[in-house]
Design an enzyme around this catalytic site. Structure first.
Site, PDB file in Angstrom:
ATOM      1  N   GLU A  26       0.774  -1.052  -0.054  1.00 32.32           N
ATOM      2  CA  GLU A  26      -0.067  -0.074  -0.072  1.00 32.32           C
ATOM      3  C   GLU A  26       0.935   1.314   0.148  1.00 32.32           C
ATOM      4  O   GLU A  26       0.306   2.367   0.339  1.00 32.32           O
ATOM      5  CB  GLU A  26      -0.928   0.079   1.114  1.00 32.32           C
ATOM      6  CG  GLU A  26      -1.861  -1.157   1.120  1.00 32.32           C
ATOM      7  CD  GLU A  26      -3.148  -1.183   2.347  1.00 32.32           C
ATOM      8  OE1 GLU A  26      -2.403  -0.652   3.429  1.00 32.32           O
ATOM      9  OE2 GLU A  26      -3.876  -1.816   2.299  1.00 32.32           O
ATOM     10  N   LYS A  61     -15.740  -1.523   3.325  1.00 30.97           N
ATOM     11  CA  LYS A  61     -15.008  -1.950   1.791  1.00 30.97           C
ATOM     12  C   LYS A  61     -16.172  -2.651   1.038  1.00 30.97           C
ATOM     13  O   LYS A  61     -16.713  -3.644   1.370  1.00 30.97           O
ATOM     14  CB  LYS A  61     -14.077  -3.018   2.121  1.00 30.97           C
ATOM     15  CG  LYS A  61     -12.864  -2.328   2.621  1.00 30.97           C
ATOM     16  CD  LYS A  61     -11.914  -3.723   3.203  1.00 30.97           C
ATOM     17  CE  LYS A  61     -10.672  -3.216   3.865  1.00 30.97           C
ATOM     18  NZ  LYS A  61     -10.024  -4.401   4.633  1.00 30.97           N
TER      19      LYS A  61
END
Ligand code: 2PG
Ligand code: MG
Length: 412
Positions: free
Chosen positions: A199, A331
């Protein structure tokens, strides 16, 4: 009003280089909605599976076989799109068609509708007339399932510029801390390669404690007071350490084990010492009571469920009943369809559970989650700090902040 005239899929690749799918939906022969599905590396036991038997080609085959079912549907009618997907797959976790297909089809349809309505997606998703901007929550140091051996067992050390008055200030502050951390790491280890995790957070060979220390130093070196202008957060992603058989958390890189009680102490010490504004999955995904202990102890920290709540409204209801968290990750691909995720958001907002709309570690350059974060009144947008696929979301938030509809930053 615009009706779906075409729906097609293709095989593409995500930021980790893994296969994924992208769906194009066109309404009224001209309004394109295009969405590429992300995927996680630390995946909750109860979240939607990305693809049937891990096979993206199978999702595409199913879409091709049943594409006619979507033709003629109103693109903005999220419920009908969702119900059509459910007519193909009524499993609890989208194991027949793949959550990635549900994710892409529902968001693409709403994007196509937004183009037809000539308005941004977030407005199509919410009837509100004013919106506040979520704070970007960014990964500065990665370990666990997102980085290699030698890095911390803890998956993510995050920062949030909670003192910022504007989204630009918040983005720039996060960028400056990420840069400063590189300087700190180079001083700490002259052989530091500048390697980064999935990330975009730095991936140094450091243990958990040292990684937290250098992160705090980077913040303070820039003249910020920890917990005031800039705060630290941690995604413990504790399910990756949890060993069901031993009933212990195994910190293999650091070389110790925690009993469930020790794990609560371990997390509590970190929350206190580093004044965390945000603590995600500090215990494993089924430890609702242990999470409740932390939530009670730290009312000012966003004690957050990710693998714990997996964007599932029924699991969230259980977490609310047992007071297991005061914040929760959203999410869309954990839930499957956007319809499922918006239902989840409604339950969270009605019960004062703070929402954090989040990216996945395997991402595309799409930026829909910036809109979804706005529409769901999320307090934070967890999207990373650097890397094209992360910056794309932040840049979209900056673009959207030019709209008069967005007034100031969310209250956290
Ligand atoms: C998480 C996410 C995103 P992944 O655990 O919160 O940071 O990681 O997408 O790998 O599940
Ligand atoms: Mg997580």
């Amino acid at each position: 009003m615009s009706k779906i005239t075409s729906i097609e899929g293709r095989l593409l690749y995500n930021s980790r280089g893994s296969k994924t799918i992208e769906i194009d939906i066109i309404s009224d022969n001209k309004f394109l909605g295009r969405v590429c599905a992300p995927s996680g590396a630390s995946v909750g036991k109860y979240e939607a599976v990305s693809f049937p038997n891990g096979n993206p080609e199978e999702s595409l085959r199913i879409l091709k076989e049943y594409s006619q079912k979507f033709i003629g549907l109103e693109a903005s009618d999220l419920k009908s799109i969702h119900d059509t997907l459910r007519s193909l797959d009524d499993s609890s976790n989208y194991s027949n068609i793949g959550g990635a297909l549900a994710f892409s089809v529902t968001i693409a349809s709403m994007e196509s509708a937004s183009r037809a309505l000539n308005q941004p997606l977030y407005q199509t998703l919410s009837s509100r007339s004013s919106f506040t901007c979520p704070f970007p929550l960014g990964n500065i140091l990665g370990g666990g399932a997102h980085a290699g051996p030698g890095t911390p067992d803890i998956q993510e050390i995050l920062i949030c510029a909670i003192g910022s008055k504007t989204i630009r200030e918040a983005v720039e502050t996060n960028l400056s801390v990420h840069k400063e951390l590189r300087n700190v790491l180079e001083k700490e280890d002259p052989n530091f390669t500048n390697g980064r995790g999935d990330e975009g957070g730095w991936a140094p060979k450091l243990n958990n404690e040292k990684a937290l220390e250098v992160s705090a130093i980077a913040i303070e070196n820039l003249g910020f007071t920890l917990g005031k202008e800039v705060s630290l957060g941690v995604d413990f992603a504790s399910s990756t350490q949890w060993d069901e058989k031993k009933q212990k958390y195994l910190y293999e890189r650091a070389g110790f084990e925690n009993s469930p009680d020790k794990q609560i102490e371990f997390a509590a010490k970190i929350i206190e010492k580093y004044k965390l504004v945000y603590a995600e999955d500090a215990v494993h995904e089924e430890a609702f009571e242990d999470m409740a202990e932390l939530t009670k102890k730290f009312p000012k920290t966003m004690v957050t469920g990710d693998d714990l709540t997996v964007t599932n409204k029924n699991i969230l209801k259980k977490a609310i009943e047992s007071k297991s968290c005061n914040a929760s990750i959203l999410k869309v691909n954990q839930a499957g369809s956007l319809y499922d995720a918006l239902e989840f958001a409604e339950v969270a907002n009605k019960n004062n559970i703070k929402l954090i709309t989040s990216h996945r570690s395997g991402e595309s350059v799409d930026s829909h989650i910036a809109h979804i974060g706005l529409a769901t009144q999320s307090k934070m947008l967890k999207v990373g700090i650097v890397g094209g696929e992360r910056v794309a979301k932040l840049n979209e938030l900056l673009r959207l902040s030019e709209h008069g509809l967005i007034c100031g930053m969310a209250e956290i």
